[in-house]
Design an enzyme around this catalytic site. Sequence first.
Site, PDB file in Angstrom:
ATOM      1  N   GLN A  79       0.844  -1.200   0.000  1.00  0.00           N
ATOM      2  CA  GLN A  79       0.000   0.000   0.000  1.00  0.00           C
ATOM      3  C   GLN A  79       0.880   1.252   0.000  1.00  0.00           C
ATOM      4  O   GLN A  79       1.083   1.867   1.044  1.00  0.00           O
ATOM      5  CB  GLN A  79      -0.907  -0.032   1.239  1.00  0.00           C
ATOM      6  CG  GLN A  79      -1.945   1.034   1.281  1.00  0.00           C
ATOM      7  CD  GLN A  79      -3.080   0.755   0.327  1.00  0.00           C
ATOM      8  OE1 GLN A  79      -3.510  -0.367   0.184  1.00  0.00           O
ATOM      9  NE2 GLN A  79      -3.564   1.781  -0.324  1.00  0.00           N
ATOM     10  N   PHE A  80       1.377   1.643  -1.160  1.00  0.00           N
ATOM     11  CA  PHE A  80       2.265   2.803  -1.237  1.00  0.00           C
ATOM     12  C   PHE A  80       1.560   4.087  -0.811  1.00  0.00           C
ATOM     13  O   PHE A  80       2.200   5.050  -0.384  1.00  0.00           O
ATOM     14  CB  PHE A  80       2.872   2.951  -2.637  1.00  0.00           C
ATOM     15  CG  PHE A  80       1.952   3.576  -3.646  1.00  0.00           C
ATOM     16  CD1 PHE A  80       1.997   4.940  -3.879  1.00  0.00           C
ATOM     17  CD2 PHE A  80       1.054   2.799  -4.364  1.00  0.00           C
ATOM     18  CE1 PHE A  80       1.151   5.526  -4.813  1.00  0.00           C
ATOM     19  CE2 PHE A  80       0.212   3.374  -5.290  1.00  0.00           C
ATOM     20  CZ  PHE A  80       0.260   4.739  -5.522  1.00  0.00           C
ATOM     21  N   THR A  81       0.237   4.119  -0.880  1.00  0.00           N
ATOM     22  CA  THR A  81      -0.479   5.341  -0.528  1.00  0.00           C
ATOM     23  C   THR A  81      -0.394   5.672   0.966  1.00  0.00           C
ATOM     24  O   THR A  81      -0.750   6.771   1.367  1.00  0.00           O
ATOM     25  CB  THR A  81      -1.964   5.278  -0.961  1.00  0.00           C
ATOM     26  OG1 THR A  81      -2.602   4.184  -0.296  1.00  0.00           O
ATOM     27  CG2 THR A  81      -2.088   5.120  -2.471  1.00  0.00           C
TER      28      THR A  81
END
Length: 150
Positions: free
Chosen positions: A78-80
């Site tokens: 989950q890079f966000t």
Amino acid sequence: MKAVIQRVAYAKCLIDGQLTGQCGEGLMILLGVVEGDTVSDADKLLKKVPYLRIFRDENDKMNRSCLDIDGEILVISQFTLAADCSHGRRPSFIAAAAPNEAIPLYEYFVQGLRQAGVKSVQTGEFGADMQIEMINNGPVTIVLDSKELK
């Protein structure tokens, strides 16, 4: 590294309608690797996550870990989680680690959960457009940042 830990009755990940990972009772973890993270950051999370006492015991107290209940884990990249929303209305993701740095740390974390003795650890697909379905049990959601752990 940042992790959103959710106690779940179940969770599953779909990519283009195909099941790629799932878990029964246990944890669904959104894992974000931030630029500058190292194996040390992953180790800090690994010392905490499988041992978090967030499952109910016989007295209805959160006193048991995922390992204690023989739970399962689904880990989703989950890079966000590295979003910077301090300016304007469009998040910046510049703090997210590049895939060539993030993927090895993500895989290291997943392997570390398996080595800790978690019954089943499954994943989504790094960088894919995923649909996540789950039932958050409680709800219980905990946010961890490796930079804040000792």
